[in-house]
Design a protein around this motif. Structure first.
Motif, PDB file in Angstrom:
ATOM      1  N   PHE A 113      89.528  63.621  31.909  1.00 36.32           N
ATOM      2  CA  PHE A 113      89.335  63.279  33.317  1.00 36.32           C
ATOM      3  C   PHE A 113      89.069  64.535  34.146  1.00 36.32           C
ATOM      4  N   SER A 128      97.659  61.697  35.752  1.00 37.49           N
ATOM      5  CA  SER A 128      97.510  60.881  34.548  1.00 37.49           C
ATOM      6  C   SER A 128      98.600  61.206  33.537  1.00 37.49           C
ATOM      7  N   GLY A 253      92.128  51.311  28.863  1.00 35.66           N
ATOM      8  CA  GLY A 253      92.986  52.377  29.382  1.00 35.66           C
ATOM      9  C   GLY A 253      94.112  52.790  28.464  1.00 35.66           C
ATOM     10  N   PRO A 255      95.726  55.133  26.032  1.00 31.95           N
ATOM     11  CA  PRO A 255      95.531  56.494  25.507  1.00 31.95           C
ATOM     12  C   PRO A 255      95.676  56.587  23.998  1.00 31.95           C
ATOM     13  N   THR A 415      95.974  51.660  35.309  1.00 34.66           N
ATOM     14  CA  THR A 415      95.897  53.061  35.719  1.00 34.66           C
ATOM     15  C   THR A 415      94.626  53.739  35.223  1.00 34.66           C
ATOM     16  N   PHE A 416      94.293  53.524  33.962  1.00 37.87           N
ATOM     17  CA  PHE A 416      93.207  54.284  33.342  1.00 37.87           C
ATOM     18  C   PHE A 416      91.940  53.485  33.046  1.00 37.87           C
ATOM     19  N   MET A 438      93.001  55.631  40.298  1.00 36.21           N
ATOM     20  CA  MET A 438      94.043  55.789  39.283  1.00 36.21           C
ATOM     21  C   MET A 438      95.438  55.618  39.872  1.00 36.21           C
TER      22      MET A 438
END
Length: 512
Positions: A113, A128, A253, A255, A415-416, A438
């Motif tokens: 990001f 993040s 989103g 990770p 969020t992502f 975000m």
């Protein structure tokens, strides 16, 4: 004697997992090795690792338990996840891999990001990282809780001791082996999960006398159990169906799934991974739904009285292989598939959290000249700390695996998810839009799920709408509006975007 054979099966399985961890430690010499395995994953390992780390104990406990208790109205979650998996591999996998290489050879999602949007303020990276830490604490706690329920049910252990044993095993091989250990153990665990899901329901049907007898029991329930438009005997609302389908949005989103895309060694392996992963997820989700249906026929209402619905798979294996087929060692190996599902997600979550804290906060903000040796040390300390906090969250034996996973999944997706999509497919997106989107998306989920605003009830309870839906929508809308109202991306950012688009199907070189 049955317990002894089950114990031996668990012991063999755990020793193999720990051996992989120690062997991988010899190949882990840098932070890139620890976080991405040197971007060396082949297609099969990447695919099964991504999907095994995706599904967790939720696949073998949460989803079958929900269907067992409430009926086939719960299958819409599986439908949403199937669609989300297909879209994630089709749209995100290849482009994210290329873009993370092009954008400063980014090793983590927060680093991507920052590099993608040329964020000099470090806001995206820090924000993040904090969201990853918060939501992965809840997610890891769900895995620890599922592991504790497994050990407690199988061996009759006290919940706290069972929780300690499960957490310790996950911690050891993640601590030493890093990404390669996690991926190779996930590869084995993915096969174990799939085999168990496909085999056990058919043994259960055989024990009950065949499909005819199984169906007759289900029909006798009289609660529209087999009607996918009924939930716990009541017609499903449009909000409920939308909420379940919306689980698919979460993939954009996640990770611990996205990092697998970043680690695949070349574009050819990405295409191979895509086919393997989609096939695996369609079969496994279908089998998990079938398992919940068969479990209701097998046990009828007996598990509902004491809130043991999430143990339907565990109890089914124990009853079939200890009391009917009398091969407890095989039953023990099949129970290891549940442990495999739990471990395959928890290890990935610990590793992504560790990489976020060490790479993005420690090296990215605190000590930019940190050596690889100090980075590995910080990563392993982070694994210990996160495990300890997740352990504390999971101490409640009444915590729901399904509920914990649901909250964390919504948090990451909201969020992502939109930021990942817009960063890869909309060249006009900028750092300000990404930051507003975000933060708003993540806070919306926290507000929706945890803050009682109406007479002690949360918005989730009041509306019945899954928090991922409003969180994702607010993030997406804000990111678009704010990006359009603020300064356009620089020429350098636009050129990087065009390079990634033009290089489709080809290898790309990093640019610092």
């Amino acid at each position: 004697m049955d317990y002894l054979w089950t114990f031996i099966a668990f012991g063999v399985y755990l020793l193999v997992m720990l051996l992989i961890g120690f062997l991988s430690m010899k190949r882990t010499k840098s932070s890139e090795d620890y976080f991405l395995g040197g971007r060396s994953l082949n297609g099969w390992v990447a695919a099964l690792s991504a999907q095994a780390s995706d599904m967790s104990g939720w696949l073998l406990m949460g989803l079958p338990g929900a269907i067992y208790a409430l009926g086939t109205g719960q299958i819409w979650i599986a439908v949403g996840l199937c669609i989300g998996t297909i879209l994630n591999w089709a749209l995100i996998s290849s482009r994210l891999r290329r873009y993370t290489i092009r954008a400063g050879n980014s090793l983590t999602l927060p680093a991507f990001f920052e590099n993608r949007f040329h964020d000099k303020s470090k806001l995206l990276r820090v924000a993040s990282s904090l969201f990853i830490m918060v939501f992965f604490l809840v997610y890891t706690a769900s895995a620890f809780s599922a592991g504790a329920k497994l050990f407690s049910s199988v061996f009759g252990l006290d919940y706290i001791w069972a929780l300690a044993i499960g957490a310790a095993v996950i911690l050891i091989y993640t601590f030493f082996g890093g990404f390669l250990a996690v991926c190779w153990t996930d590869f084995i665990q993915g096969f174990m999960m799939l085999i168990a899901l496909m085999v056990v329901p058919f043994f259960a049907v055989s024990v009950m006398g065949g499909f005819g007898e199984t169906k007759a029991v289900l029909d006798s329930l009289g609660t529209n159990f087999l009607n996918p438009f009924y939930d716990n005997g009541n017609p499903m609302s449009a909000v409920s169906i939308i909420s379940q389908l919306a689980w698919g949005l979460g993939y954009f989103g996640m990770p611990h799934i996205l990092v697998r895309f970043m680690a695949i060694k070349n574009e050819n392996e990405v295409r191979k991974s895509r086919k393997v992963a989609i096939t695996w997820v369609v079969i496994s989700l279908s089998a998990a739904c079938f398992l919940g249906i068969i479990g209701r026929s097998y046990f009828q209402d007996s598990l509902l009285a004491n809130g043991q619905q999430e143990n339907v798979f565990i109890n089914m294996i124990q009853d079939i292989f200890n009391n009917h087929i009398h091969i407890p060692f095989i039953g023990g190996l099949l129970l290891c598939a549940i442990l495999a599902a739990i471990m395959s997600t928890a290890d990935s979550q610990l590793l992504v959290t560790a990489s976020s804290i060490s790479e993005d906060v420690y090296k990215g903000v605190i000590n930019k000249k940190a050596s690889d040796k100090s980075m590995l040390l910080i990563s392993r300390i982070t694994v210990l700390v996160v495990s300890a906090v997740a352990f504390m969250i999971a101490l409640d034996p009444n915590s729901s695996v399904m509920g914990l996973v649901s909250n964390a999944w919504a948090g990451f997706g909201a969020t992502f998810g939109p930021v990942v999509l817009m960063s890869l497919f909309w060249k006009r997106s900028n750092v300000t839009g990404a930051a507003f989107g975000m933060i708003a998306g993540g806070l919306t989920v926290i507000l929706w799920d945890y803050i009682p605003l109406f007479g002690g009830a949360t918005l989730a309870v009041q509306t019945g709408l899954y928090s991922l839906v409003p969180g994702f929508a607010i993030n997406l809308v804000l990111m678009i509006i704010v990006s359009l109202l603020t300064k356009a991306p620089s020429r350098e950012m636009l050129d990087e975007f065009d390079d990634v688009v033009r290089s489709k199907g080809m290898e790309i070189s990093p640019k610092n």
